[in-house]
Design a protein around this motif. Structure first.
Motif, short mmCIF file in Angstrom:
data_model
loop_
_atom_site.label_atom_id
_atom_site.label_comp_id
_atom_site.label_asym_id
_atom_site.label_seq_id
_atom_site.Cartn_x
_atom_site.Cartn_y
_atom_site.Cartn_z
N HIS A 187 0.79 -1.18 0.07
CA HIS A 187 0.15 -0.07 0.01
C HIS A 187 0.77 1.07 -0.06
O HIS A 187 0.65 2.21 0.82
N LEU B 27 -3.28 3.80 15.09
CA LEU B 27 -3.84 4.49 14.08
C LEU B 27 -3.54 3.75 12.63
O LEU B 27 -3.94 4.19 11.69
N HIS B 28 -2.72 2.93 12.63
CA HIS B 28 -2.29 1.93 11.65
C HIS B 28 -2.82 0.44 11.47
O HIS B 28 -4.03 0.37 11.82
N LYS C 51 -14.88 17.05 19.17
CA LYS C 51 -13.45 17.30 19.24
C LYS C 51 -12.99 17.33 20.40
O LYS C 51 -11.82 17.01 20.95
N LEU D 166 -14.10 6.95 15.52
CA LEU D 166 -14.54 5.87 14.75
C LEU D 166 -13.39 5.07 14.00
O LEU D 166 -12.95 5.33 12.93
N GLY E 55 -11.35 2.43 12.01
CA GLY E 55 -11.70 1.80 10.80
C GLY E 55 -12.30 2.83 9.69
O GLY E 55 -12.47 2.34 8.62
N PHE E 56 -12.35 3.94 10.13
CA PHE E 56 -12.88 5.13 9.35
C PHE E 56 -11.92 6.09 9.04
O PHE E 56 -11.11 6.27 9.93
N HIS F 139 -8.81 7.84 6.25
CA HIS F 139 -7.55 7.37 5.78
C HIS F 139 -6.72 8.66 5.25
O HIS F 139 -7.40 9.56 4.81
N ARG F 140 -5.32 8.44 5.08
CA ARG F 140 -4.58 9.76 4.79
C ARG F 140 -4.62 9.79 3.40
O ARG F 140 -4.66 11.10 2.93
N ARG G 191 -10.46 -1.77 -0.81
CA ARG G 191 -10.18 -2.97 -0.16
C ARG G 191 -11.16 -3.39 0.95
O ARG G 191 -11.53 -4.39 1.09
N TYR H 278 -20.62 15.01 8.81
CA TYR H 278 -19.41 15.18 9.46
C TYR H 278 -18.39 14.42 8.71
O TYR H 278 -17.36 14.66 7.96
N LYS I 54 -15.67 15.41 5.73
CA LYS I 54 -14.32 15.23 5.74
C LYS I 54 -14.03 13.70 5.10
O LYS I 54 -12.43 13.53 5.06
N ASN J 98 -12.21 2.06 6.30
CA ASN J 98 -10.91 1.47 5.41
C ASN J 98 -10.79 -0.01 5.53
O ASN J 98 -11.66 -0.73 6.18
N ASP K 285 -9.51 -1.60 7.56
CA ASP K 285 -9.56 -2.33 8.97
C ASP K 285 -11.01 -2.54 9.51
O ASP K 285 -11.24 -3.19 10.61
N ARG L 192 1.15 -7.90 4.81
CA ARG L 192 2.07 -6.76 4.32
C ARG L 192 3.41 -7.42 4.05
O ARG L 192 4.12 -6.48 3.46
#
Ligand code: SDX
Length: 417
Positions: free
Chosen positions: A222, A256-257, A288, A294, A296-297, A299-300, A308, A345, A349, A354, A356, A381
């Motif tokens: 990826h 986060l990954h 905030k 959330l 699994g939601f 992505h950069r 995927r 929202y 954004k 993603n 995951d 991976r």
């Protein structure tokens, strides 16, 4: 006609920089920026910075496209196995029958590990997280490979990482070590090493084997994600492949990954236990002041569907149906996705599910425990990490050593004798 240079005006002076064109994208080559202008760039998280040239995978985040060596993930998932995909990612082309046979045989040549590894594993406390165990044992492999020819290292790791993963799982659940079976496929062998029970006949389940094969393919590469960039970073310092992959495993562990796949299921279970009030949890994710995200939601790169995730959702629905599992977590995940994608929202954004978000549901259906989910991500991976390490070596990339903006004290003297 595209120009091949950009012209920057800085403090009244004009500076010209060459444009680098790739197959689908382009970049401003700032390799000589500082020596010509005294400026460096500032790009936290390297969101806008290309760190190398690569031909392994390509992501179009706006269109939700993922290519492995030019082939769309949707075609690979239908026409290739994980081992064929590993060959493609490592070598650049799909294997013919003879090449695939040789590749599979070479991997089997290395599918046993030094007995000292078993002894080391015995000494590791049971409460250690599997990702910590996998990273440590991968690093230790370095000590057992100095006899290896360079080109054999990739076969060595493709053979050994599944063994280390299976031994880690079996240690956690109190099963004795298992050994590889050379007579079955790569993924069937992986599952048998995990789930074989002594004195019981082991029945392969093609539904499960097929689902895991697809999941490993979805994770195979990826671009410059955090863990792959970590592997390239270590390789640029001429660390060896096993140390670089061990570091990649540690980077992948982050929530986060790759650690998000475990966090997603834990999040869904908490939402279920607290009554399944989706609106309450979406409001928390949007607040905030609330640290809840959330999982699994988002992505950069993907600002559209992660292709995927779409495939993983179908695999999750199929395996739950074919294994006749009633999985309230899958139902909740689908409802949560539907409500989030209707919410302004998430729409504004561009936050989509993603890979995951659904992968944990499949691992769970296969019988993999939550704390092993990211280990499975690492197994998928691995071909990508190794292909990037190989590419970085062939490109002779320079050692990675970024600059910084210094905001500390001005030069000062110690005021004491
Ligand atoms: C993987 O890079 C890869 O390719 C990774 C990967 C791979 O195959 O290697 O695809 C695998 O790591 C997938 C991502 C798994 N992680 C998660 O699911 C964790 C939850 N997602 C987020 O933490 C976040 O979306 C990231 C880390 C994935 C991306 O973060 P970015 O690109 O740095 O974006 P950001 O955090 O700056 O978010 C932008 C905005 C922010 O709001 P504002 O400050 O602009 O008001 O979106 C919000 C964020 O608060 N946001 C979320 C959110 N993700 C982003 N709000 C709620 N829930 C979320 N999940």
């Amino acid at each position: 006609m595209c120009s091949n240079i950009v012209d920057f005006k800085i403090n009244g002076c004009h500076y010209k920089f060459p444009i680098v064109y790739g197959t689908y994208n382009k970049a401003i080559n700032i390799a000589h920026l500082r020596e010509n202008t005294e400026f460096i760039t500032f790009d936290p998280g390297l969101k806008n910075t290309g760190v190398t040239k690569s031909s392994i995978s390509f992501i179009d985040g706006e269109k939700g496209i993922l290519l492995y060596r030019g082939y769309p993930i949707e075609q690979i998932i239908k026409k290739c196995s994980f081992i064929e995909t590993s060959y493609l990612i490592l070598n650049g082309e799909l294997p013919n029958t003879a090449q695939l046979k040789h590749f599979s045989e070479k991997i089997k040549e290395f599918n046993c590990i030094n007995q000292n590894i078993y002894k080391i594993l015995d000494e590791i406390p049971n409460f250690c997280h599997p990702m910590g165990i996998l990273s440590s044992l991968t690093y230790i492999l370095t000590s057992f490979t100095n006899y290896l020819k360079d080109e054999d290292m990739y076969f060595h790791l493709l053979a050994k990482l599944p063994i280390l993963a299976a031994l880690t799982y079996r240690k956690k659940v109190g099963l004795p070590p298992s050994y590889p079976d050379k007579n079955i496929s790569y993924v069937s062998n992986l599952l048998k090493m995990f789930f074989y029970i002594p004195n019981k006949s082991y029945q392969q389940n093609t539904i499960i084997t097929d689902a895991l094969d697809k999941l490993l393919i979805l994770h195979a590469d990826h671009e410059q994600n955090c863990s792959t960039t970590t592997v390239r970073l270590l390789g640029s310092a001429h660390a060896d492949l096993f140390s670089a992959v061990s570091a990649g495993i540690s980077a992948l562990w982050g929530r986060l990954h790759g650690g998000a796949n475990q966090a997603v299921i834990e999040m869904l279970e908490v939402i279920l236990k607290s009554g399944g009030n989706i609106k309450k949890w979406l409001d928390k994710a949007k607040n905030k002041k609330d640290p809840f995200r959330l999982m699994g939601f988002g992505h950069r790169i993907y600002k559209n569907f992660d292709p995927r995730a779409k495939i993983a959702k179908k695999v999750a629905e199929n395996i739950v149906k074919e294994l006749n599992i009633s999985d309230p977590v899958l139902e909740l995940a689908k409802n949560l996705e539907e409500k989030a994608l209707q919410d302004s929202y998430f729409k504004e954004k561009k936050l989509y599910p993603n890979i995951d978000f659904y992968s944990g549901i499949i691992y769970q259906a296969i019988g993999i425990p939550k704390d092993m989910f990211t280990v499975m991500f690492a197994l998928g991976r691995l071909p990508g990490w190794m292909a990037h390490w190989k590419e970085m070596k062939l490109n002779m990339d320079p050692i990675v050593r970024p600059r910084q903006i210094y905001i500390g004290n001005k030069k000062r003297n110690i005021q004491k004798n």
